[in-house]
Every structure is written in C-alpha cells, then in structure tokens.
Write an enzyme that holds these catalytic residues in place. Structure first.
Site, PDB file in Angstrom:
ATOM      1  N   PRO A  80       0.845  -1.198   0.000  1.00 45.59           N
ATOM      2  CA  PRO A  80       0.000   0.000   0.000  1.00 45.59           C
ATOM      3  C   PRO A  80       0.878   1.245   0.000  1.00 45.59           C
ATOM      4  O   PRO A  80       1.961   1.249   0.593  1.00 45.59           O
ATOM      5  CB  PRO A  80      -0.799  -0.118   1.298  1.00 45.59           C
ATOM      6  CG  PRO A  80       0.011  -1.015   2.166  1.00 45.59           C
ATOM      7  CD  PRO A  80       0.747  -1.951   1.253  1.00 45.59           C
ATOM      8  N   LYS A  81       0.433   2.277  -0.681  1.00 44.81           N
ATOM      9  CA  LYS A  81       1.167   3.542  -0.678  1.00 44.81           C
ATOM     10  C   LYS A  81       0.672   4.359   0.520  1.00 44.81           C
ATOM     11  O   LYS A  81      -0.323   5.071   0.436  1.00 44.81           O
ATOM     12  CB  LYS A  81       0.959   4.301  -1.991  1.00 44.81           C
ATOM     13  CG  LYS A  81       1.865   5.515  -2.131  1.00 44.81           C
ATOM     14  CD  LYS A  81       1.716   6.141  -3.508  1.00 44.81           C
ATOM     15  CE  LYS A  81       2.694   7.306  -3.663  1.00 44.81           C
ATOM     16  NZ  LYS A  81       2.449   8.383  -2.670  1.00 44.81           N
ATOM     17  N   VAL A  82       1.366   4.194   1.620  1.00 48.34           N
ATOM     18  CA  VAL A  82       0.948   4.816   2.880  1.00 48.34           C
ATOM     19  C   VAL A  82       1.050   6.332   2.764  1.00 48.34           C
ATOM     20  O   VAL A  82       2.043   6.868   2.260  1.00 48.34           O
ATOM     21  CB  VAL A  82       1.818   4.285   4.034  1.00 48.34           C
ATOM     22  CG1 VAL A  82       1.393   4.929   5.354  1.00 48.34           C
ATOM     23  CG2 VAL A  82       1.710   2.764   4.124  1.00 48.34           C
ATOM     24  N   GLY A 123      -2.936   4.838  -2.820  1.00 52.44           N
ATOM     25  CA  GLY A 123      -2.677   3.983  -3.963  1.00 52.44           C
ATOM     26  C   GLY A 123      -1.833   2.793  -3.551  1.00 52.44           C
ATOM     27  O   GLY A 123      -1.803   2.407  -2.372  1.00 52.44           O
TER      28      GLY A 123
END
Length: 558
Positions: A122-124, A277
């Site tokens: 996950p794009k934290v 994202g």
C-alpha cells in the site's frame, strides 16, 4: 511542501495535457509567475509552521498544472515541492529516489513486462524519512527534504514509540527508508478518504515545540538499501526488529491483474493508515550508492483516482430552464472522476456566479454528488485576466416561451424535455437532442405541436429510421390517454406535488372555476401560491395553449 511528489505530473497526464492555454508570451509569464509564487508561499507555511493552507489533493494538482504550463511555453520545469528547512540540513546516506506514478492498469502491465520478483505494498499516506542505525542504536532520523539532504528529525523520532531505538543483527548497521504516518485503526479509504493525513503528520513533525505529543505516529518501512538480497528475508528481519507492517502488507505479484486486485482490496478494507494507492517494487534493487532523486526505475506507484479534481474553466454558458430561471454553467477542460468524463458543472444562479467570481482560465475543484452529478466544491485558483460574459436579460418566467421563437430557443426546448420526462407524460426515448431535431425539422409552433405530427411526417425527419418513427409516433399517441393531472404538469401549472395528488378535478374548466379560497384547501397552497395559480391559469398564453390541446383532442380540455 510535498517533496516526495516527484513525478506527480505523470498521474494527472490525462487531466492536464488536454490543451495548452492560448496565452500570449507575456500573459503566460505572468500566470506562471503568480502560480509559482503561490506554491512557494504554501511551501513556506508548510515547512516553517507545519500547516497546510490547501488540501494535499489541491496542492498536488496545481503543482502538476504549473508543470504543464511550464512545458507548454518552453520554460524550465522547476521542482516546487521542497524548501530549505529551518534547521541545519543533513545529507542522506542513501538518496530518496521518489516514485514514478503510472496512470492505469495498462501502464502497470507495460512496466511489469520482462520484470521478475515484484512486490506490491500500500502507498501509505504520510511523510518520508530516513532512519540510520549504528551499532544497534538509532543514530539519525532525516526528513526527505530534496531527496539528497533533509532536516534532522532524530529527537522527534525518539518520541515516536513505534520507532525502535535499538535493533540487532543485520539491522544493527543499516539505513532504512519509510513513511511516518498517523495511526488510524480501521481506516477504510473508500469511505473515509485521505483525511489530509500527509499534512497532519507533517504539521506534527515540523512544529518547533517539543511538547507536541507524537505517540499517535507510526512508521512503515518500504526500503532497506543494501539490505539482504531476498525481499522475503528483508521483510522477516524487519518484522523481527519491530517493523512488522512491511511484512504484513507486502505481497509477491507477477501481473497487473494481481496488482489491481490488491489495489481494490486495500481501497475497500480497513487498514491502520490512510493510503493513496499502491506501490510495486522489484525485490532486487541497485546498490544504495546508485540511488538518485527521480531515478528509481525499479519502483512505481499506481494511485487511487482522486475523489475531486481540479478542472480549468474553458467558458461560461447561461442556460434558461423551463420556468425561465437562468442557470450559469461552467464549461471545463475534460477531466475524469471515477469512470465519468466531466466537461461542465452547474454553478447555480447568476447571483452565485457573480459572488464566486468565476471566468475562463480559473481552476475549480470538482467532485461528484449523488447520481454522479458534477458538483463545484470551490475556486482554487483565479486567472489573471477577468473577462466575463454578460448574462441574458432576466425577462423569462413561468409564463414565457410556450411558443417557439428565436429568443425562446432554450426555454422552449427545456419545456419539451420536461413534458417528456417519466414523471410527466413519460415519452420514453425522446431526449433533448431528439426534441431539438423534431422542433427544427417540423417548425414547431408551440410546445404541443408534436401531437399533430403524422407517421409520414415523423418518417421524413432527418436521421430518423422508419422503425424509430413508428415507435415515436406510438409514444406520442399514447400521451392522449395519460391522466389529466399529468397534462396539468406538462403545461407547467405551478402546483406542488402534494396538492396535485389531492386534486380531484378532471377538466380544465374545473380548474378555472376555482377561486383563491378553494385553491387554499389543497395541501401546500397558501395565499401567495393561490394568487399565482389564478394568474397562471387565466394568462392569455396559457389559454391559447389550452385551446390548441382542445383542438388536438386531448381529454380534459374539451
């Protein structure tokens, strides 16, 4: 401000590359200089006060818009996303590369072709940081800065309980890169959005007071430069040392379809952080000495579609509705929201348009309301040139344009569309374009001229097939058998729905026989509404229209 947004322009390619502004060189220079100054100002407040004057989404999209304008007019694209920190800068032992953004699944598939050993994460949504461990102790924490140098955040990192102060084994002498984020257990991105998480985290870290509690922050490690060759080994060692999130949320993938599945799953599932994202990276990475800002071709991101988009106004249009009200519509450079292509948004009344001060070249924040209707959220940037069209004279009302004239073109068409709606005469399959074609081809005199068309006339309509003409003729003829109260709506009698349902009159003569007192016995009708009803029913234009319906043989008007 958003130093980690290198490559953001790629994400918004579809939205911002539509067309370059038709500006003179002088105006282009002025517009670009104004936006550059504004972004610098936002950066300064962000870096020095830890506060964000605009949302992350607006900032990102206006930064992308600035880059587009610079490319359009052959100017150097200057990185706007960083500012020298207030404190002493510290050199990163390994540079932050940033992440190139891909637009869609097709682009992801192209990038993955020929690559092996890939992992999705996950794009934290937080702020990037470097952690430096020496002899098992946390020696430094460095903000991303410009990717090469950042601010010393070591003391603040020591006040974040989730950052291990001591590690052992392979990690004892290591450099780690990751994202400091605001813990949000059970955060569902599709329902809660990003909550400006990035700005909140940055604000907490950049404020100068040491009393600011940082216990709500945590860390997601996404890179271990020069760590073990195997991604699985890296993840296991990180988890054993207290960095367990990377292991829990990293998965091997081999196709864009798998990436899309994880992207959808994380978008809809409860997570302990906000995301914007997914990131896909190769398990095997170059040596840390080769890492440079913007040069990380072994890692890419596929962001979620923003829930709102910045769109440029290309023109202002005035629409006259069925009752004569003037609505202002902003024509937009096309943008995509969800799967919907948005090219216009309703601003509202002329007074609201004038209050918002919107003209061509302005940048609007647009979202989708219920049923996918575009909605104006705010004006986020105003163009230097403020030329505005003159609104039409306000001489249209509920009693104008029953008859077709050049001046009445819009209101007349709006009346046709209204009477064909499902809740009125329910003329299925005949929309605005079809009404316009019919009115032009057969020179409609009034809003019920279509009732007099023969099948032969419909078949002669340009663009209408024989089969289609038969269907339309049948639907027109069926309206003669619609209940009388539907014809009352079709004419436009200003009766509230509750009153219309309670009305038991079945002829026009019965309506005319009502005085103001009798009208007030119906629900939702007071003295003022009763007076307006009497005025409408006895208006000469309405009386003439009723005579037309009588001649056309519509029941209730005989």
């Amino acid at each position: 401000m958003k130093a980690w947004m290198i490559g953001v322009c790629l994400l918004f390619t579809l939205q911002v590359e539509a067309a370059c502004p038709a500006w003179s060189p002088t105006r282009a220079e002025q517009e670009i200089a104004r936006l550059e100054a504004q972004i610098r100002g936002w950066n300064k407040v962000y870096w020095q006060q830890g506060e964000s004057e605009v949302s992350d989404g607006v900032y990102d999209q206006l930064s992308a818009r600035l880059s587009q304008w610079q490319r359009c007019f052959g100017m150097a694209t200057v990185e706007q996303t960083s500012l020298s920190p207030l404190g002493k800068t510290v050199k990163h032992p390994v540079a932050h590369t940033g992440v190139r953004k891909l637009a869609d699944a097709r682009s992801m598939g192209e990038w993955m072709k020929g690559r092996e050993g890939m992992w999705v994460q996950p794009k934290v949504d937080g702020v990037a940081v470097t952690l430096v461990y020496q002899d098992g102790q946390l020696k430094q924490a460095i903000s991303r800065g410009d990717g090469l140098n950042g601010e010393d955040w070591t003391e603040k990192a020591r006040r974040i309980p989730d950052i291990p102060q001591n590690v052992s084994g392979t990690l004892a002498n290591s450099v780690l890169q990751g994202e400091i984020f605001l813990r949000a257990e059970g955060h569902v991105q599709t329902k809660m959005g990003g909550m400006n998480a990035r700005s909140k985290v940055a604000g907490m870290l950049m404020r100068q007071s040491d009393s600011q509690p940082l216990s709500a922050l945590s860390l997601f490690i996404w890179a271990w430069p020069d760590g073990p060759t195997s991604m699985r080994e890296r993840l296991d060692l990180l988890a054993a040392s207290g960095f367990e999130l990377a292991a829990r949320y990293s998965h091997a993938v081999s196709s864009a379809r798998e990436v899309a599945e994880w992207r959808s799953r994380w978008f809809n599932a409860p997570l302990p952080f906000a995301t914007d994202g997914v990131v896909v990276r190769m398990g095997i990475e170059p040596e840390g000495s080769r890492w440079m800002p913007t040069q990380g071709d072994w890692v890419v991101a596929w962001k979620y579609q923003p829930v709102s988009q910045v769109a440029e106004v290309s023109g202002i249009h005035f629409a006259i509705g069925r009752t004569g009200k003037i609505a202002v519509v902003a024509e937009l450079q096309p943008i995509m929201l969800d799967d919907k292509r948005v090219q216009r948004v309703n601003i509202g009344s002329v007074a609201r348009w004038q209050s918002l001060d919107i003209t061509a070249g302005d940048q609007l924040l647009i979202s989708l309301a219920g049923q996918g209707i575009p909605r104006l959220e705010s004006v986020v940037w105003r163009a230097l040139e403020r030329t505005k069209p003159e609104p039409p004279a306000a001489d249209f009302n509920s009693l104008t344009c029953f008859y077709r004239t050049v001046a009445c073109r819009e209101q007349f068409l709006a009346r046709l569309v209204w009477l064909g709606a499902p809740a009125v005469l329910n003329i299925e399959g005949v929309g605005e374009v079809a009404w316009q074609r019919l009115a032009t081809a057969h020179s409609f005199e009034h809003i019920f001229s279509w009732l007099g068309l023969t099948l032969a006339q419909l078949q002669s309509t340009p663009g209408m097939t024989t089969e289609r003409a038969q269907q339309v003729w049948h639907r027109f003829d069926m309206t003669r058998r619609q209940p009388f109260r539907r014809w009352i709506k079709a004419i436009g009698v200003p009766l509230p729905n509750a009153a219309l349902k309670a009305l038991d009159d079945s002829t026009w003569q019965q309506l005319l026989a009502r005085d103001e007192q009798r009208w007030q016995t119906l629900p939702g009708i007071g003295r003022e509404k009763a007076r307006s009803l009497a005025t409408f029913l006895h208006d000469p234009a309405v009386s003439s229209l009723v005579e037309k319906l009588r001649n056309l043989g519509v029941a209730g008007f005989n």
